[in-house]
Scaffold this active site. Structure first.
Site, PDB file in Angstrom:
ATOM      1  N   SER A   1      -7.020  -8.482   1.232  1.00  0.00           N
ATOM      2  CA  SER A   1      -6.370  -8.101  -0.199  1.00  0.00           C
ATOM      3  C   SER A   1      -6.641  -8.772  -1.270  1.00  0.00           C
ATOM      4  O   SER A   1      -6.153  -8.433  -2.391  1.00  0.00           O
ATOM      5  CB  SER A   1      -4.894  -7.839   0.265  1.00  0.00           C
ATOM      6  OG  SER A   1      -4.720  -6.936   1.517  1.00  0.00           O
TER       7      SER A   1
ATOM      8  N   CYS B   1      -0.284  -2.804  -1.301  1.00  0.00           N
ATOM      9  CA  CYS B   1      -0.315  -1.537  -0.798  1.00  0.00           C
ATOM     10  C   CYS B   1      -1.579  -1.041  -0.521  1.00  0.00           C
ATOM     11  O   CYS B   1      -2.298  -0.733  -1.648  1.00  0.00           O
ATOM     12  CB  CYS B   1       0.556  -0.441  -1.666  1.00  0.00           C
ATOM     13  SG  CYS B   1       0.530   1.154  -1.068  1.00  0.00           S
TER      14      CYS B   1
ATOM     15  N   HIS C   1       5.393   2.278   1.528  1.00  0.00           N
ATOM     16  CA  HIS C   1       5.551   1.688   0.304  1.00  0.00           C
ATOM     17  C   HIS C   1       6.317   2.711  -0.892  1.00  0.00           C
ATOM     18  O   HIS C   1       6.967   2.289  -1.779  1.00  0.00           O
ATOM     19  CB  HIS C   1       4.521   1.146  -0.673  1.00  0.00           C
ATOM     20  CG  HIS C   1       4.129   0.025   0.298  1.00  0.00           C
ATOM     21  ND1 HIS C   1       2.894  -0.017   1.010  1.00  0.00           N
ATOM     22  CD2 HIS C   1       4.449  -1.478   0.330  1.00  0.00           C
ATOM     23  CE1 HIS C   1       2.800  -1.513   1.305  1.00  0.00           C
ATOM     24  NE2 HIS C   1       3.686  -1.948   0.984  1.00  0.00           N
TER      25      HIS C   1
END
Lengths: 348, 656
Positions: free
Chosen positions: B328, B381, B368
């Site tokens: 991420s 997310c 989310h």
């Protein structure tokens, strides 16, 4: 000559009288005194003592051999309490005396008979055997060569010598394999190819040639020889003293030494030619040739022309016994020079 | 009995014979004399030059004096590698007589252990005559003197006083600076310079020491001494001093580097910190590492074995050669690509906990709900990025990745760097001979799949986003570096992304614990967790064996309002990003407040069992004991059952 030796030894010790130069000079003076005394002695005296001296020296050699056997090693020295001498050195003039005396006694007519040969061989066999047992090949060769020269001059047939030379050519390889000690064999092989073994037995020859070669024409100068001072040259004060000298004095010094010896031998042979009696002729020629062998073998050795055998250089090398021998020879030569004798004497 | 035909010879004839033959003898003598004179002239004149050379080489012994190596210093002039005075003892195999006896004597005098003796014996057997064998270095004066006084009995032993390379921070700089060592036989063959085989002379073997070998090594001095045949020195003739190597100033901050290395603790990972103004690499550490001091002194078998066998790969530089899926951490970068692709950052995506693409369902790590770009970054997310990436297409993301320095090989003076993979449609054709598929976009948009990068690249990416400039990482210190050109990215986009990254730490993000314990300096960052095994084994948390745990990543910059420093932290098998951001936080704290950062470290190191070198020493002792035990079992001295238990428990300990 000896003074020059003194100078060279002075340098070999790194510019110091000790341990060699001073003693060298003292010895020389002592032996010079002895030689002068010898020179006063008449021919008859030498004649008389010729065989007794020979016998005494053979006994001394025997003594050395016995002591050596006791001590279990090679033994060349005999201690007489105050002085240690090398009997094999004494044998050099002694054999000349004996051989010259023998041919003096031999009637002229018998010179070409067996009678002229076997006593010579007999005379040679004892000392040679004893010296070889020491073992000391160099001295043996000098003794034999001295005696042979006298025999040659006495008039033994030429073909004996030619034949003898041929015989040596045959015997030498045999001797190499059977008579020589290991270390002597090695010396001969490395003589033939010294670069093969630069750190081992060839070291002496290589370093000696380096010393002489690096000296050039005029040398490195007095006290400036590096080879000898830094111990690269082994025996720089005895057998290889010529290399020590040549390094510092160059070709000029070497030629001067050679010239000095040339004068000596010319005088020696001159004495022989002038001598009136057969004994003194043979004696003078034999003695001067003995000195010549010293010089020739030593110089050939240091210049890499002959295998390394322990032969010192007359006058220059540090060593008592050899100097004594030389001075005995000189003394006798001087005696003959003073008393050429009367031609009628022997042949009356 | 006559042997010559009975010819009678009278006295007169005999006298004649004598004088004739005497002349022959005299002639022979003169002949030999001339021969000798000629021989002498030949030797001393014709061959004079050759023999003079030989005599000189006899007499003069040229000893090279190894030059002092140039220092490596950091940006503030603090030494990273310097030289310390060193008493050492070497063996010259050529000059040794009784090898066994000499080694035994030395072993006693220097109290060498068996391992050392084995090494010396081995090297003595292998050594060519030109190569000295090192016995010991770093001796104290007493031991050195003990050897020196016994030299006459120990031919071939050479005690020397010289300089040896010293790295004050040890393992902290291992991978970066490399180490020095004795030239190998091949290196000598390539360049037969006698200095290479002078005892005490070392050349750079790895890292910067190797890259800058030419300027660091300096010029050897020489000492000409007159020696006797037995090697005794008579006098010194002349001496030429050595010219020390040039110092090399690095952009590195040595203190920060050491702190980062220590802060990594027992983890296997990397910390890279860059200056956002000019690209200076302030820290590039990779732990665990090796202590370059051990290598420079000639590393022991056991120590090397330990480094080689360690599953934390202390021999590999993870900053440059460790490749990890960036996870991420690339989401801010992807956001920039989305913005450039025309995505409105306020547009929301609904995250029901994943996304179905074709017949596969791609999980998000949470549900989310409604997510815009800022929230997608802050809470990481995945669904948002899956969807948006499918909209703009993957090649535009790959383009942005390259603009920010991912997949790039930087112009750095290092031995090697791995530059990883930024996958795109072209790459997949070439590499896997198939078309790019939608699931590739989905995978790659969250830094998984084929995406691979090294920690330095992640730091460069962050620094470029933070500064808006096309910064190039620099290892060498350089005054007045021209400013880097601005990136071809809209400043508004950049500013939006920086805000989003600030949200990660200072807002409702995933790394709120990464806030700096400082007033008025805020950190912006992005967490990342790189999957090691497929999700069906469950998320690689902390309850699985070490090697199955996920990598923890964190990239950050500070201060948020005017970025000055960028950092990337990767913890191999750290079990998730929570292993990485505390390290980043403390390293960043150190830049601004050393005391505060050190306090924190002191507590941590106590729980880890000491400083780096203390832990390494302990590890070495344990490894040695284990090897001894294995040997004992192999020789049947200890029953094997016991050892299996020991082996397991030690493996488990490594995994902690």
């Amino acid at each position: 000559m000896a003074s020059f030796g003194f100078v060279v030894l002075y340098s070999a010790a790194g510019g110091s009288l000790t341990p060699w130069a001073g003693l060298h000079m003292v010895r020389f003076l002592v032996f010079l005194g002895m030689a002068i005394i010898f020179s006063r002695l008449k021919e008859n005296f030498w004649k008389t003592i010729a065989f007794p001296v020979y016998i005494v020296v053979v006994i001394m050699l025997l003594g050395v051999e016995l002591l050596g056997a006791v001590r279990g090693g090679s033994q060349r020295w005999l201690s007489l309490g105050f002085i240690r001498i090398q009997p094999s050195e004494l044998m050099k003039p002694a054999i000349i005396l004996a051989v010259a005396r023998f041919y003096d006694l031999l009637p002229a007519g018998q010179i070409r008979t067996w009678g002229a040969i076997w006593p010579l061989l007999l005379l040679l066999s004892f000392p040679c055997a004893l010296i070889l047992m020491q073992p000391d090949l160099g001295t043996t060769i000098t003794v034999v060569a001295g005696a042979m020269t006298v025999a040659f001059l006495a008039g033994l047939p030429m073909r004996l010598f030619i034949g003898g030379a041929a015989a040596i050519a045959v015997i030498a390889p045999l001797a190499y394999f059977f008579a020589l000690e290991d270390y002597q064999q090695r010396r001969v092989t490395t003589f033939l190819n010294p670069e093969n073994d630069p750190l081992g037995a060839g070291y002496h020859i290589s370093q000696s040639k380096i010393a002489i070669g690096s000296g050039g024409i005029f040398g490195k100068g007095f006290l400036n020889g590096t080879q000898s001072h830094l111990d690269y040259l082994p025996e720089g004060h005895t057998d290889f003293v010529f290399a020590t000298m040549a390094e510092e004095w160059g070709l000029m010094g070497g030629i001067a030494v050679l010239f000095g010896f040339f004068l000596l031998f010319r005088w020696g042979l001159g004495v022989a030619m002038k001598a009136k009696t057969r004994f003194s002729q043979l004696l003078a020629a034999g003695l001067s040739t003995t000195i010549f062998f010293y010089v020739a073998i030593n110089l050939m050795m240091v210049m890499g022309l002959a295998p390394v055998v322990g032969i010192p250089l007359p006058f220059l090398s540090h060593g008592g016994s050899s100097m004594m021998t030389i001075m005995i020879c000189i003394g006798i030569l001087m005696a003959i020079d003073r008393h050429p004798g009367r031609r009628s004497g022997t042949f009356g | 009995m006559s042997i010559s035909g009975g010819k009678t010879i009278s006295g007169a004839v005999q006298a004649l014979t004598f004088s004739r033959r005497a002349t022959v003898v005299g002639g022979l003598q003169i002949g030999i004399g001339v021969l000798l004179a000629g021989r002498m002239a030949y030797i001393s004149v014709a061959e004079n030059e050759r023999y003079q050379l030989l005599s000189e080489s006899n007499r003069v012994n040229l000893t090279l004096v190894p030059p002092r190596r140039g220092w490596l210093i950091d940006r503030n002039g603090k030494p990273i590698a310097n030289n310390k005075t060193d008493f050492r003892v070497d063996l010259i195999p050529d000059r040794m007589r009784d090898k066994d006896k000499t080694v035994a004597t030395l072993a006693e005098l220097l109290s060498l252990n068996q391992e050392e003796i084995d090494r010396i014996d081995k090297e003595l057997k292998q050594a060519s005559s030109f190569q000295p064998v090192q016995v010991a270095t770093g001796l104290d004066w007493e031991k050195f003197a003990a050897v020196s006084v016994r030299l006459p009995d120990l031919p071939g032993v050479s005690p020397r006083q010289g300089f040896s390379r010293f790295y004050p921070t040890g393992a902290a700089v291992g991978h970066l600076v490399g180490y020095v060592g004795i030239a190998s036989a091949e290196e000598y063959k390539e360049n037969p310079d006698p200095i290479l085989v002078t005892p005490g002379y070392k050349i750079g073997k790895d890292g910067l020491e190797k890259t800058f070998e030419d300027s660091l090594q300096g010029k050897p001095g020489a000492k000409r001494v007159e020696v006797t045949a037995r090697g005794k020195i008579v006098r010194e003739l002349d001496t030429r001093p050595d010219i020390p190597g040039k110092p090399l100033q690095l952009a590195l901050d040595a203190d920060l580097q050491e702190y980062a290395a220590r802060r990594l603790g027992p983890e296997s990972g990397s910390v890279v910190v860059m200056d956002c103004q000019n690209g200076d690499i302030l820290t590039m550490t990779s732990m665990p590492s090796f202590d370059p001091n051990s290598f420079s002194d000639g590393i022991g078998q056991t120590e090397y074995g330990m480094l080689r066998d360690d599953d934390h790969v202390p021999l590999r530089d993870k900053s440059l050669k460790g490749l990890f899926p960036p996870g991420s951490t690339i989401k801010p970068m992807v956001s920039l690509a989305l913005l450039r692709g025309g995505i409105d950052p306020e547009e929301t995506v609904s995250c029901p906990g994943g996304l179905r693409v074709g017949n596969r369902f791609f999980n998000c790590h949470s549900t989310h709900g409604s997510v815009n770009m800022k929230k997608a970054n802050a809470q990481s997310c995945d669904t948002y990025f899956y969807k948006m990436a499918l909209r703009v297409g993957y090649d535009s993301i790959a383009l942005m990745a390259r603009e920010l320095g991912l997949g790039a090989k930087y112009d750095l003076p290092v031995a090697s760097q791995s530059y990883g993979t930024v996958p795109d449609t072209q790459w997949i054709k070439k590499r896997h001979e198939r078309e790019w598929a939608a699931f590739d976009t989905v995978n790659s948009s969250i830094g998984q799949g084929y995406f691979l990068s090294n920690p330095l690249q992640l730091c460069v990416m962050t620094a470029r986003m933070a500064s808006g400039r096309k910064l190039e990482p620099k290892l060498l210190f350089e005054q007045d570096r021209p400013a880097a050109t601005p990136l071809d990215i809209s400043p508004e986009h950049l500013s939006y992304v920086r805000d989003a990254m600030s949200e990660v730490v200072n807002g409702v993000g995933t790394a709120r614990r990464a806030r700096l314990p400082l007033e008025n300096i805020q950190l912006g960052g992005k967490t990342g967790t790189a999957q090691v095994v497929s999700l069906k084994y469950g998320r690689g948390g902390r309850d699985v064996p070490w090697k199955f745990r996920d990598h923890g990543l964190f990239v950050c910059f500070a201060p948020v309002d005017n970025p000055r420093y960028a950092a990337a932290v990767v913890i191999q098998h750290g079990g998730g990003s929570s292993s990485a951001y505390p390290v980043a936080r403390d390293v960043m704290t150190f830049i601004y407040d050393r005391e505060k950062a050190m306090e924190k470290l002191a507590v941590l190191e106590e729980s880890w069992g000491g400083t780096i070198s203390e832990r390494m020493d302990g590890q070495l002792a344990a490894y040695r004991a284990q090897k001894e035990l294995e040997k004992a079992i192999a020789e049947g001295r200890v029953p094997p059952a016991q050892t299996e238990a020991t082996g397991e428990s030690s493996a488990a300990e490594v995994g902690q």
